[in-house]
Design an enzyme around this catalytic site. Structure first.
Site, PDB file in Angstrom:
ATOM      1  N   ASP A   1       4.822   4.198  -1.751  1.00 58.89           N
ATOM      2  CA  ASP A   1       5.238   5.320  -0.913  1.00 58.89           C
ATOM      3  C   ASP A   1       5.873   4.801   0.385  1.00 58.89           C
ATOM      4  O   ASP A   1       5.351   3.879   1.022  1.00 58.89           O
ATOM      5  CB  ASP A   1       3.985   6.153  -0.575  1.00 58.89           C
ATOM      6  CG  ASP A   1       4.310   7.462   0.102  1.00 58.89           C
ATOM      7  OD1 ASP A   1       5.005   8.282  -0.504  1.00 58.89           O
ATOM      8  OD2 ASP A   1       3.860   7.664   1.248  1.00 58.89           O
TER       9      ASP A   1
ATOM     10  N   GLU B   1      -0.031 -12.595 -10.800  1.00 59.99           N
ATOM     11  CA  GLU B   1      -1.271 -13.214 -11.314  1.00 59.99           C
ATOM     12  C   GLU B   1      -1.803 -12.410 -12.500  1.00 59.99           C
ATOM     13  O   GLU B   1      -2.282 -12.946 -13.476  1.00 59.99           O
ATOM     14  CB  GLU B   1      -2.374 -13.142 -10.260  1.00 59.99           C
ATOM     15  CG  GLU B   1      -2.421 -14.249  -9.292  1.00 59.99           C
ATOM     16  CD  GLU B   1      -3.477 -13.888  -8.253  1.00 59.99           C
ATOM     17  OE1 GLU B   1      -4.546 -13.339  -8.625  1.00 59.99           O
ATOM     18  OE2 GLU B   1      -3.196 -14.134  -7.068  1.00 59.99           O
TER      19      GLU B   1
END
Ligand code: GLC
Length: 606
Positions: free
Chosen positions: A256, A305
């Site tokens: 956002d 990751e």
């Protein structure tokens, strides 16, 4: 000459009789079992969702949780409601859902004011519900993207409450933008910035002893204080929030106000620069600052990751297919140019950025072609997919925009010409879905829902309305709960009412009314998405080959496909390009020549 009515072009993709819901919540026909997906969906999984770069051509459906489905009859949608409708989304053929915020929040801005980033607001359910929703979505072959709101928190966030409580000098105040006021007694705001929702972007606090104190910055409502991203604790906290939701199994984040986190040093005045109007795009000291990109590079390492985790081996790998793909960020970044937007999606930053330039383009061939070209050219050097979007929870639904004269912008209060708007909207959708890259669909657009332009003032909830943001204040009209059934309380949205009143004619626009009806907008979306799944080439790549076409018509080739879109108000003769795959209105194919009706898009297989 052979006549091909639309009927034969928009067959329901999943005409099978609906079966019982896995957990009965409502009893209408849009519920299906959560049993193994039917053949069409399985192939969709194989072709799109399973591949590592699934997001490059994914069709992502925005769920606005408060208005999607209400499982407990309190008039407000919730996560269990969303879960109950996942089979509908599977049958629609979307690859992922993006859920607008459902976190703990006082709802000053419909959940974009987050009090606790790791908790579900009781109005939407619980973390267990979120977990069940994510699991079920994955079982059905749908990825889940959640909203992340990093520019500001709620004023009810623990940090902000403590910052106020502890008073001037509290280290918690450094995590936000607190400043002394100007003027003799600090009675003037620290600078001249205005809130996007109207009024000053600063609010003065009253200290515990009752004296007026410092001011804090809020680019949006006063209940949404902006974080100070120069403070290391803010970055640490958000990386931890990312991990929390990644551990919950989400496939990505919609970021956002991604362009707003970093402010120009010293928070300089705008001066006589024209003040920004709702997320407009101009060079201003609080948006699109270069420093924001370092934040996204750090976030990317966290996400990667997880993306790099090995796919599980053995039989369970079938069931855990979603772990094999990358996870993504999509930026809500309003920038002055599409080139500036491309900065957010460089290879070590975010993955996608909403294409607001496309959203704000009129139904006009030359303008559309220009923005398509500009977008593809801007994205190519950074290797990011283009994205395409026509509607979301912040703008007037495109069915209504296209039924009004061009130039009225994205905040329109007029119903306009409904029939024309819907016809163009259907054509615009087919055009969007033929372009290379990823496309976003906003809940209800697959039903052809118009904007609700006549909501009584007393039911409005948009904070922009109350702060008198001028051209804004109309966002409630695209947030009205969607109709599932022809009749019944709130047209199947829930057993009670709905938090915003639904127009009476919405029963006939409901999922029930449109399911299996050839030529309906819902079946048009289903057909188009099914074709995209069957032919993954359709969304792939980063270019289109334009074909010669009469004025007002767009024609382009994508591999074996041709898309022709007539933006004129009259029919136009063009050559046929083979077999018609999908058409937004009824068309008649003749040998050698073809009359493309007004405001119509046709997909061809050559
Ligand atoms: C984004 C959201 C909008 C919200 C604003 C503040 O623009 O899409 O709904 O009001 O941010 O968080």
């Amino acid at each position: 000459m052979s006549a091909l009515p639309t009927d034969s072009l928009c067959e329901p993709t999943n005409p099978a009789e609906p079966t019982e819901p896995s957990k009965p919540i409502k009893d209408d026909m849009s519920q299906h079992s959560a049993d193994p997906a039917p053949a069409a969906t399985t192939s969709a999984l194989a072709t799109v969702a399973r591949h590592r770069d699934w997001w490059r051509d994914a069709v992502i459906y925005q769920v606005y949780p408060r208005s999607f489905a209400d499982s407990d009859g309190d008039g407000m949608g919730d996560l269990e409601g969303v879960r109950s409708r996942l089979p509908y989304l599977r049958d629609l053929g979307v690859d992922a859902v993006w859920l607008s915020p459902f976190y703990a929040s006082p709802q000053a801005d419909a959940g974009y004011d987050v009090a606790d980033y790791r908790a579900v607001d009781p109005m939407f359910g619980s973390l267990l519900d979120a977990d069940a929703l994510i699991r079920d979505a994955h079982e059905l072959g749908i990825r889940v993207i959640v909203d992340l709101v990093p520019n500001h928190s709620s004023d009810q966030h623990e940090w902000f409450k403590r910052a106020l409580r502890e008073g001037p000098g509290s280290p918690l105040r450094d995590r936000y933008h607190f400043r002394p006021g100007k003027g003799e007694n600090g009675e003037l705001p620290p600078n001249d910035w205005e809130s996007i929702f109207g009024g000053p972007a600063w609010t003065r606090v009253t200290e515990r002893d009752g004296t007026p104190g410092d001011w804090y910055l809020h680019l949006f409502a006063p209940e949404q204080p902006d974080f100070n991203w120069d403070h290391p604790a803010v970055g640490d906290e958000f990386r931890s929030i990312l991990r929390f939701w990644l551990d919950m199994g989400v496939d990505g984040f919609r970021v956002d106000v991604a362009h707003g986190l970093v402010k120009a040093p010293g928070l300089p005045d705008l001066g006589d620069h024209e003040q920004l109007k709702l997320l407009g795009n101009d060079v201003v000291p609080f948006f699109d600052q270069d420093g924001v990109h370092e934040i996204y590079r750090q976030w990317r390492t966290v996400l990667d990751e997880y993306a790099k985790r090995e796919a599980p081996e053995g039989p369970s790998s079938e069931a855990r297919w979603w772990e094999t793909g990358g996870r993504i960020f999509v930026a809500e970044a309003w920038t002055p140019t599409v080139e500036r937007s491309a900065n957010y999606v460089r290879p070590d930053e975010l993955h996608q950025a909403f294409n607001f330039e496309y959203l704000t383009t009129h139904w006009h061939a030359a303008e559309l072609r220009a923005v398509v070209d500009r977008t593809l050219e801007a994205m190519r050097p950074v290797g990011a997919p283009a994205t395409w979007v026509l509607s979301n929870h912040d703008v007037t639904r495109h069915t209504t925009r296209f039924g009004n004269p061009a130039g009225l912008g994205t905040q329109i209060r007029l119903a306009g010409d409904r029939e024309l708007g819907l016809r163009r909207a259907r054509a615009a959708t087919l055009l969007m879905l033929a372009l290379p890259g990823s496309a976003y669909i906003y809940q209800g657009e697959e039903l052809g829902l118009p904007e609700v332009v006549d909501l009584p003032d007393e039911v409005r909830q948009d904070p922009a309305y109350f702060r008198g943001a001028g051209q804004d204040g109309f966002r409630d009209g695209c947030r009205v709960p969607i109709p599932w059934t022809r009749t019944g309380p709130s047209y199947g949205f829930g057993d009670g009412g709905s938090w915003l009143p639904q127009p009476r004619e919405w029963g006939e626009l409901s999922v029930e009314a449109q399911t299996g009806v050839t030529g309906s907008t819902l079946e048009l979306y289903r057909s188009a998405l099914a074709v995209r799944h069957e032919h993954p080439d359709l969304g792939a790549g980063d270019s289109v080959t334009w074909l010669e076409a009469p004025e007002g018509v767009l024609a382009f080739r994508r591999g074996e496909f041709v898309c022709t879109a007539n933006t004129n108000g009259t029919a136009v003769r063009i050559p046929g390009y083979g077999r018609v795959l999908v058409s937004s209105t009824e068309v008649v194919v003749t040998d050698g020549e073809f009359e493309l009706p007004a405001d119509t898009t046709v997909w061809w297989a050559g």
